[in-house]
Design a protein around this motif. Structure first.
Motif, PDB file in Angstrom:
ATOM      1  N   VAL A   5     -19.341  -1.837  84.984  1.00  0.00           N
ATOM      2  CA  VAL A   5     -19.970  -1.658  86.294  1.00  0.00           C
ATOM      3  C   VAL A   5     -19.610  -0.296  86.874  1.00  0.00           C
ATOM      4  N   ASP A   6     -19.325   0.664  86.020  1.00  0.00           N
ATOM      5  CA  ASP A   6     -18.909   2.000  86.455  1.00  0.00           C
ATOM      6  C   ASP A   6     -19.958   2.630  87.369  1.00  0.00           C
ATOM      7  N   LYS A   7     -19.470   3.213  88.460  1.00  0.00           N
ATOM      8  CA  LYS A   7     -20.289   3.955  89.430  1.00  0.00           C
ATOM      9  C   LYS A   7     -21.276   3.077  90.190  1.00  0.00           C
ATOM     10  N   LYS A   8     -21.079   1.780  90.172  1.00  0.00           N
ATOM     11  CA  LYS A   8     -21.884   0.864  90.969  1.00  0.00           C
ATOM     12  C   LYS A   8     -21.191   0.584  92.297  1.00  0.00           C
ATOM     13  N   ARG A 182     -31.532 -10.007  90.326  1.00  0.00           N
ATOM     14  CA  ARG A 182     -31.050 -11.256  89.743  1.00  0.00           C
ATOM     15  C   ARG A 182     -30.124 -11.953  90.735  1.00  0.00           C
ATOM     16  N   VAL A 183     -30.326 -13.255  90.906  1.00  0.00           N
ATOM     17  CA  VAL A 183     -29.497 -14.053  91.808  1.00  0.00           C
ATOM     18  C   VAL A 183     -28.938 -15.236  91.020  1.00  0.00           C
ATOM     19  N   ASN A 184     -27.620 -15.401  91.070  1.00  0.00           N
ATOM     20  CA  ASN A 184     -26.944 -16.487  90.383  1.00  0.00           C
ATOM     21  C   ASN A 184     -25.821 -17.017  91.280  1.00  0.00           C
ATOM     22  N   ALA A 226     -15.930 -14.013  85.791  1.00  0.00           N
ATOM     23  CA  ALA A 226     -17.280 -14.591  85.701  1.00  0.00           C
ATOM     24  C   ALA A 226     -18.228 -13.915  86.675  1.00  0.00           C
ATOM     25  N   VAL A 227     -17.739 -13.608  87.876  1.00  0.00           N
ATOM     26  CA  VAL A 227     -18.576 -12.949  88.876  1.00  0.00           C
ATOM     27  C   VAL A 227     -18.985 -11.562  88.409  1.00  0.00           C
ATOM     28  N   VAL A 228     -18.020 -10.791  87.914  1.00  0.00           N
ATOM     29  CA  VAL A 228     -18.324  -9.439  87.442  1.00  0.00           C
ATOM     30  C   VAL A 228     -19.333  -9.489  86.302  1.00  0.00           C
ATOM     31  N   SER A 232     -23.136  -7.806  86.122  1.00  0.00           N
ATOM     32  CA  SER A 232     -23.304  -6.676  85.211  1.00  0.00           C
ATOM     33  C   SER A 232     -24.544  -6.801  84.338  1.00  0.00           C
ATOM     34  N   ASP A 233     -24.893  -5.700  83.680  1.00  0.00           N
ATOM     35  CA  ASP A 233     -26.025  -5.695  82.758  1.00  0.00           C
ATOM     36  C   ASP A 233     -25.781  -6.558  81.530  1.00  0.00           C
ATOM     37  N   ALA A 234     -24.522  -6.943  81.298  1.00  0.00           N
ATOM     38  CA  ALA A 234     -24.223  -7.853  80.193  1.00  0.00           C
ATOM     39  C   ALA A 234     -24.893  -9.212  80.405  1.00  0.00           C
ATOM     40  N   ALA A 235     -25.225  -9.520  81.653  1.00  0.00           N
ATOM     41  CA  ALA A 235     -25.914 -10.777  81.995  1.00  0.00           C
ATOM     42  C   ALA A 235     -27.350 -10.507  82.427  1.00  0.00           C
TER      43      ALA A 235
END
Length: 252
Positions: A5-8, A182-184, A226-228, A232-235
């Motif tokens: 999540v760099d630079k986010k 995206r919302v989770n 889990a939140v991160v 992230s783009d991994a999810a």
């Protein structure tokens, strides 16, 4: 550690302690700018200072009352003004159910739990979505609970609010996925926090051994991971999920 999540820019309500604090640390470790929003100014500012000193993070504390739409709007606008945008939001602020049974619950208890745990998430999502829709990107994670997935004795009002959070999450997920957002939700089980220890006292350790197949409480850092990941783009293909992080409690 991979800086996924760099630079986010990540905004967290309830970031002064517990799961919120652990999540703020997890984002900072990965290179994100972090906004800690909370009603607890003393501890919230301390978290921001800690992130700056330990990780060299861009970290800011904002005082917020999630039950007040104007306060929430100010939180989001200040975040955008300070850091130039908003990529991730973790709507985590919450209070426990003060009653021990539905039969002895009060109107005051209902109003407090619903105003913070459900209405507060609604206010936050509206403000966050306004910005994310303009940017055509973003990820929101709401903190629900195992009590939002199953019935838990003595937790009726809290559970009703958390079921509502999951409903908001799913409805927003299907409405805004095509807009790049995206919302989770994450659904923790029993977590070792100061709030949990205060609620259960001496009963906490024996309770934790029976709470799930793992036979222990979660650490706040386990929920934070889990939140991160959900942000992230991994999810990137994960939308509208209410993810149990409960040691298998809801699988039984």
């Amino acid at each position: 550690m991979s800086k996924i999540v760099d630079k986010k820019v990540a905004l967290l309500t309830g970031g002064a302690s517990g799961i919120g604090r652990a999540t703020a640390i997890a984002f900072a470790k990965r290179g994100a700018a972090v906004v800690i929003a909370d009603a607890d100014a003393k501890n919230g500012e301390a978290v921001a200072v800690d992130l700056r000193e330990r990780f060299g993070a861009h970290a800011l504390f904002i005082h917020v009352n999630v039950t007040d739409p104007a306060s929430v709007q100010n939180m989001v606008q200040t975040t955008v003004n300070q850091f130039g945008g908003l990529d991730y939001a973790f709507n985590n602020a919450g209070v426990p159910d003060g009653s021990t049974s539905l039969r002895v619950s009060t109107q005051g208890n209902w109003d407090r739990v619903m105003s913070v745990n459900l209405e507060g998430v609604w206010h936050c999502m509206k403000a966050e979505l306004d910005h994310m829709l303009a940017a055509e990107k973003g990820a929101i994670v709401n903190n629900a609970s195992r009590s939002g997935l199953v019935g838990v004795p003595g937790d009726a009002i809290y559970g009703a609010a958390k079921h509502g959070v999951i409903g908001l999450t799913k409805a927003a997920a299907v409405e805004f996925a095509s807009k790049g957002i995206r919302v989770n939700a994450v659904c923790p089980g029993l977590v070792d926090t100061a709030l949990t220890r205060a609620k259960f006292g001496d009963d906490l350790i024996p309770r934790s051994r029976l709470a799930n197949p793992l036979g222990r409480m979660a650490q706040a850092e386990e929920i934070a991971e889990a939140v991160v990941w959900l942000c992230s783009d991994a999810a990137s293909f994960v939308v509208g999920v209410a993810l149990p992080v409960d040691g298998g409690a809801t699988a039984r």
